[in-house]
Design a protein around this motif. Structure first.
Motif, PDB file in Angstrom:
ATOM      1  N   THR A 303      29.252  42.874  40.233  1.00  0.00           N
ATOM      2  CA  THR A 303      29.297  44.268  40.685  1.00  0.00           C
ATOM      3  C   THR A 303      30.481  44.946  40.020  1.00  0.00           C
ATOM      4  O   THR A 303      31.594  44.415  40.028  1.00  0.00           O
ATOM      5  CB  THR A 303      29.447  44.350  42.209  1.00  0.00           C
ATOM      6  OG1 THR A 303      28.406  43.590  42.826  1.00  0.00           O
ATOM      7  CG2 THR A 303      29.373  45.799  42.687  1.00  0.00           C
ATOM      8  N   ARG A 304      30.260  46.105  39.430  1.00  0.00           N
ATOM      9  CA  ARG A 304      31.353  46.825  38.783  1.00  0.00           C
ATOM     10  C   ARG A 304      32.396  47.230  39.812  1.00  0.00           C
ATOM     11  O   ARG A 304      32.058  47.688  40.902  1.00  0.00           O
ATOM     12  CB  ARG A 304      30.827  48.063  38.064  1.00  0.00           C
ATOM     13  CG  ARG A 304      29.936  47.741  36.867  1.00  0.00           C
ATOM     14  CD  ARG A 304      29.589  49.003  36.094  1.00  0.00           C
ATOM     15  NE  ARG A 304      28.744  48.704  34.946  1.00  0.00           N
ATOM     16  CZ  ARG A 304      27.414  48.722  34.973  1.00  0.00           C
ATOM     17  NH1 ARG A 304      26.794  49.007  36.101  1.00  0.00           N
ATOM     18  NH2 ARG A 304      26.716  48.436  33.890  1.00  0.00           N
ATOM     19  N   ALA A 311      36.521  50.861  35.015  1.00  0.00           N
ATOM     20  CA  ALA A 311      35.057  50.730  34.913  1.00  0.00           C
ATOM     21  C   ALA A 311      34.635  50.709  33.455  1.00  0.00           C
ATOM     22  O   ALA A 311      33.745  49.978  33.068  1.00  0.00           O
ATOM     23  CB  ALA A 311      34.376  51.870  35.646  1.00  0.00           C
ATOM     24  N   GLY A 314      34.722  47.413  31.810  1.00  0.00           N
ATOM     25  CA  GLY A 314      33.682  46.463  32.182  1.00  0.00           C
ATOM     26  C   GLY A 314      34.141  45.391  33.150  1.00  0.00           C
ATOM     27  O   GLY A 314      33.668  44.254  33.079  1.00  0.00           O
ATOM     28  N   ARG A 315      35.073  45.720  34.073  1.00  0.00           N
ATOM     29  CA  ARG A 315      35.502  44.730  35.063  1.00  0.00           C
ATOM     30  C   ARG A 315      34.392  44.522  36.089  1.00  0.00           C
ATOM     31  O   ARG A 315      33.769  45.466  36.539  1.00  0.00           O
ATOM     32  CB  ARG A 315      36.779  45.185  35.770  1.00  0.00           C
ATOM     33  CG  ARG A 315      38.039  44.899  34.975  1.00  0.00           C
ATOM     34  CD  ARG A 315      39.278  45.207  35.799  1.00  0.00           C
ATOM     35  NE  ARG A 315      40.471  44.793  35.095  1.00  0.00           N
ATOM     36  CZ  ARG A 315      40.979  43.559  35.177  1.00  0.00           C
ATOM     37  NH1 ARG A 315      40.409  42.654  35.934  1.00  0.00           N
ATOM     38  NH2 ARG A 315      42.068  43.245  34.498  1.00  0.00           N
ATOM     39  N   GLU A 316      34.183  43.254  36.441  1.00  0.00           N
ATOM     40  CA  GLU A 316      33.120  42.878  37.362  1.00  0.00           C
ATOM     41  C   GLU A 316      33.684  42.021  38.494  1.00  0.00           C
ATOM     42  O   GLU A 316      34.521  41.146  38.266  1.00  0.00           O
ATOM     43  CB  GLU A 316      32.024  42.081  36.640  1.00  0.00           C
ATOM     44  CG  GLU A 316      31.441  42.743  35.405  1.00  0.00           C
ATOM     45  CD  GLU A 316      30.494  43.879  35.741  1.00  0.00           C
ATOM     46  OE1 GLU A 316      30.036  43.931  36.905  1.00  0.00           O
ATOM     47  OE2 GLU A 316      30.213  44.694  34.848  1.00  0.00           O
TER      48      GLU A 316
END
Length: 371
Positions: A303-304, A311, A314-316
């Motif tokens: 999930t972002r 964001a 691309g951090r998840e």
């Protein structure tokens, strides 16, 4: 005093530099992963077969009685019409037998007419008392014997006519003479093939179907795709055998292909793809997304997190989701669990990732044109 201040200033400067390095080091420790979407796929049965094109019909023509080849009326690769005479054998014996049988029947018919008149006269004399029963019985016997001779002669006529007609090898259907195995003047033995006739305006393909494919066919969801020389050809299902082959336990299916243009040739290799929907839609993930712990399969749902610059980086946020693994479907693996189509899961990344970790998504490289 100055030395102590200088030392403090130096330590402060070192501390500032160490903070940037620590942040960079922490950033480097965040795992890089690739992300894939969960999709919904209808399981499909598919099989691929490499078979040969066949003539729609093929007949090997041979004489029933045998005889010497008197005429060859066709050549190999000639197109012929239904009923056309292809080979004629010498029919002298058949003509002689027919003439003899006709003469015998005519003679017996004349004798029968004469005997019936004599019998009628004998019965009148016997009724009036002037004749004897023995004479009546004798004439009745001769009448029945003559009638039997007529029946025998009629049978011989039919047989002789049949033999005479059998000396002409005719085409049972329109087609092409693909093999001519006869020489003028040679003796053709009974049952020996003289001509092979093939119908080539339509061609046939036979493919074996499994029991599961038969079940799908019964539901009306089985499809056939025929590729000849790399080009898709229209094909219609003609029939499927009701009984399986003993050796393979498969059910032969026959497909019909139009060839009125004569551009296809019997004996060419054909690729047949058999496809059909097997059941209800299933949730599918990439095979590499499945992870295991003590026999329990799970995936890491991504999930972002954050907004703005984070964001964009691309951090998840990763979350463990336990699943039950089913069959392979469409290049992926069908799973059962709290996942919905469109959810995002880790498709590749370090094996040490656990529930609650953060990761940075690596974008998939764009595909080259034509790949």
């Amino acid at each position: 005093m100055l030395g102590r201040v200088g030392l403090s200033l130096a330590l402060a400067l070192v501390g500032c530099g160490g903070g940037d390095e620590g942040k960079a080091e922490a950033e480097a420790r965040v795992a890089r992963v690739r992300i894939a979407e969960v999709v919904e796929v209808v399981p499909e049965v598919s099989s691929r077969h490499l078979v040969l094109l066949e003539a729609w019909r093929r007949a090997q023509l041979s004489p029933r009685y045998g005889g010497q080849v008197a005429e060859l009326l066709v050549e190999e690769q000639a197109e012929v019409a239904a009923g056309e005479v292809l080979v004629r054998l010498v029919d002298a014996d058949a003509r002689g037998s027919l003439m003899s049988a006709n003469a015998s029947r005519q003679s017996s018919q004349k004798r029968l007419a004469d005997l019936e008149r004599q019998l009628a006269d004998a019965r009148e004399l016997f009724d009036s008392g002037a004749g004897t029963r023995r004479e009546v019985e004798r004439l009745e016997t001769e009448v029945e014997t003559t009638r039997a001779s007529i029946r025998q002669a009629s049978g011989q006529i039919i047989q002789s006519r049949d033999r005479k007609s059998a000396n002409e090898i005719t085409a049972p259907f329109a087609g092409v003479v693909t093999v001519l195995d006869a020489e003028l003047g040679e003796y053709a033995s009974p049952g020996a093939p003289l001509v092979t006739l093939s119908e080539l305006e339509r061609l046939a393909v036979e493919v074996p179907l499994s029991q599961l494919e038969m079940v799908i066919h019964a539901r009306g969801k089985l499809e056939f795709e025929v590729l000849i020389r790399g080009v898709r050809e229209d094909a219609e299902l003609e029939w499927i055998a009701r009984e399986a082959d003993e050796g393979t336990n498969t059910f032969p299916a026959r497909l019909r292909i139009d060839n009125r243009s004569q551009r296809l040739r019997a004996g060419e290799a054909v690729e047949v793809l058999v496809r059909g929907d097997e059941g209800e839609p299933e949730i599918v993930v990439p095979p590499t997304a499945i992870r295991w712990e003590a026999g329990q399969a799970y995936v890491l749902r991504a999930t972002r997190v954050g907004g703005g610059d984070e964001a964009e980086e691309g951090r998840e946020q990763l979350e463990r989701v336990d699943v039950t693994v089913h069959q392979d479907v469409g290049g992926g693996v069908a799973v059962e669990g709290p996942l919905v189509p469109g959810a995002r899961v880790v498709s590749s990344g370090p094996a040490t990732l656990v529930d609650g970790d953060e990761a940075i998504m690596i974008p998939h490289a764009p595909r080259a044109p034509g790949s």
